[in-house]
Design a protein around this motif. Structure first.
Motif, PDB file in Angstrom:
ATOM      1  N   ASP A 223      27.803   0.028  -9.998  1.00 51.77           N
ATOM      2  CA  ASP A 223      26.804  -0.397  -9.356  1.00 51.77           C
ATOM      3  C   ASP A 223      26.983  -0.300  -8.219  1.00 51.77           C
ATOM      4  OD1 ASP A 223      29.065  -1.479  -8.063  1.00 51.77           O
ATOM      5  OD2 ASP A 223      28.639  -3.914  -8.627  1.00 51.77           O
TER       6      ASP A 223
ATOM      7  N   ILE B 279      26.487  -5.649  -6.414  1.00 51.03           N
ATOM      8  CA  ILE B 279      26.068  -6.861  -7.296  1.00 51.03           C
ATOM      9  C   ILE B 279      26.006  -6.967  -8.730  1.00 51.03           C
ATOM     10  CG2 ILE B 279      23.822  -6.348  -5.270  1.00 51.03           C
ATOM     11  CD1 ILE B 279      22.319  -5.010  -7.688  1.00 51.03           C
ATOM     12  N   LEU B 280      26.753  -6.390  -9.327  1.00 48.30           N
ATOM     13  CA  LEU B 280      27.022  -6.467 -10.670  1.00 48.30           C
ATOM     14  C   LEU B 280      27.026  -7.812 -11.038  1.00 48.30           C
ATOM     15  CD1 LEU B 280      28.036  -5.604 -13.318  1.00 48.30           C
ATOM     16  CD2 LEU B 280      29.544  -5.097 -12.925  1.00 48.30           C
ATOM     17  N   ASP B 281      27.846  -8.491 -10.352  1.00 50.47           N
ATOM     18  CA  ASP B 281      28.505 -10.039 -10.935  1.00 50.47           C
ATOM     19  C   ASP B 281      27.523 -10.997 -10.603  1.00 50.47           C
ATOM     20  OD1 ASP B 281      30.954  -8.469 -11.342  1.00 50.47           O
ATOM     21  OD2 ASP B 281      31.637  -9.000  -9.417  1.00 50.47           O
TER      22      ASP B 281
ATOM     23  N   GLY C   7      36.255  -4.824 -12.022  1.00 49.13           N
ATOM     24  CA  GLY C   7      37.129  -3.972 -10.994  1.00 49.13           C
ATOM     25  C   GLY C   7      38.117  -2.904 -11.263  1.00 49.13           C
TER      26      GLY C   7
END
Ligand code: GLA
Length: 397
Positions: A51, A185-187, A348
């Motif tokens: 990301d 910005i993945l989560d 992560g």
């Protein structure tokens, strides 16, 4: 005398939890909340550490949420309490909020309020009660779930009129500047943009997304989460180091981000980078391709076809990106040896959870095998549960 009909004869589990939360709110603050908002944690199906390299990710929201009950109050004081552990009321003058001084769980909701203030959006004083079923430290984005629930709530309460993509950036900024974790910005995208039964294919450079059907049950499959109980924190240590390696790699290769390196350019890159940076770069470049391949396979052949890509992703994180740990490797290996079509760590890294894509009929066998392999290795017993692709952040009706 007639008994009035029950207005809500079949409340779903979310409504039941919301009713309990509203009751706890009323007991604590003496009034009903104005509303209750829920935002989910996530599993990343594939696309790890891509990301912040402007690349591709494919997460889905899970059926575990952070729920916040909120009531605005006059003045500029926020009162917050969480059902987690020993509930303790925290009272904060919003005028004194600053990025460096927040800590503990309140840094997530107050971090969002601080970011909104930086954008010129005032929430005013409020009371907030949090109840979350997303396990913390498990790599399932419990913090993003809180941020997204709070951001969605204040946005709906009239504080902003922000789009979903803007809310993603509010949550990310709270994480980066208040919590101090240099995450992408993945989560927040998974928590805000998901729809039940789908994964979210996200291009992190464009911040554009597409929903990809992920109907596990129709294919006789399920996804097991194996929470290794090895906790991690992305505000310290390895996560930031990996990000720095990626930035170094991009700089040496003369590209804006590793997204811009093609697999066919890896041979040349090997001659330009030190061996460790090269391995980090190879993970990102190959992982981006695996995300694209996974999306194509889901479209063409369904979830039963993606197992090998998941397992290849794990090998790349273990060997090239070096963010796995013995517990995650054992969970993946054991699941694969007992019928999983594919398995990988998710999130992560440096701890947290693995996921295993398995035929539903193999569930009991995989669970038992992982439990006994962990016991045999002397590891803490893992928490093992199924997840299904769920809806993104929303107001609980
Ligand atoms: C954490 C971060 C995300 C992402 C993943 C790794 O979950 O919050 O932004 O970088 O790690 O894919």
């Amino acid at each position: 005398m007639s008994i009035p009909p029950n207005p809500n004869p079949n409340p779903n589990p979310e409504q039941l939890a919301a009713e309990q939360l509203a009751a706890a709110f009323e007991t604590t603050f003496g009034d009903r909340p104005e509303g209750i908002w829920a935002a989910p944690g996530r599993v990343n199906l594939i696309g790890e550490h891509t990301d912040y390299n402007d690349g591709f990710v494919l997460p889905f929201a899970i059926d575990r949420t952070a729920m916040v009950a909120i009531r605005r109050r006059s003045g500029n004081t926020a009162r917050l309490i969480s059902s987690y552990g020993q509930p303790e009321l925290v009272s904060v003058d919003l005028g004194t909020l600053s990025a460096g001084t927040m800590n503990g769980w309140t840094a997530y909701p107050l971090g969002v309020v601080w970011v909104l203030r930086q954008m010129g959006i005032e929430t005013g004083g409020f009371d907030l009660y949090l109840h979350s079923t997303v396990p913390s430290g498990a790599g399932l984005s419990s913090s993003a779930a809180i941020e997204c629930a709070v951001a969605t709530a204040f946005n709906e309460l009239g504080a902003g009129g922000l789009s979903l993509n803007e809310l993603v950036l509010v949550g990310q900024r709270a994480e980066n500047e208040v919590v101090g974790a240099p995450t992408g910005i993945l989560d927040q995208s998974a928590s805000l943009l998901s729809t039940a039964g789908h994964a979210v294919f996200l291009d992190c450079r464009e911040q554009s997304s597409k929903l990809v059907p992920l109907d596990l049950a129709a294919n006789g499959l399920l996804i097991l989460v194996i929470d290794t109980k090895v906790t991690h924190a992305h505000a310290t240590g390895g996560y930031a180091a990996r990000r720095a390696s990626c930035e170094l790699g991009a700089e040496v290769l003369g590209v804006a981000a590793l997204r811009d390196v093609a697999a066919s350019e890896l041979n040349e890159a090997a001659g330009l980078l030190d061996p460790e940076t090269f391995r980090r770069v190879r993970h990102i470049v190959s992982e981006n391709q695996r995300v694209l391949d996974t999306v194509a396979l889901l479209d063409d052949a369904g979830p039963g076809a993606i197992g090998e890509l998941l397992t290849a992703s794990h090998a790349s994180m273990r060997d090239d990106f070096e963010i796995s740990c013995p517990e995650l490797d054992l969970a993946v290996e054991t699941a694969l040896n007992h019928g999983a079509l594919g398995a990988r760590m998710t999130g992560g890294g440096f701890g947290g959870s693995a996921i295993a894509l398995i035929p539903a009929a193999a569930e009991a066998g995989v669970r038992a095998a992982v439990e006994s392999s962990f016991a045999g290795a002397g590891f803490t017993a893992p928490d093992i549960f199924t997840v299904s692709p769920a809806a993104g952040a929303h107001r609980v009706p």
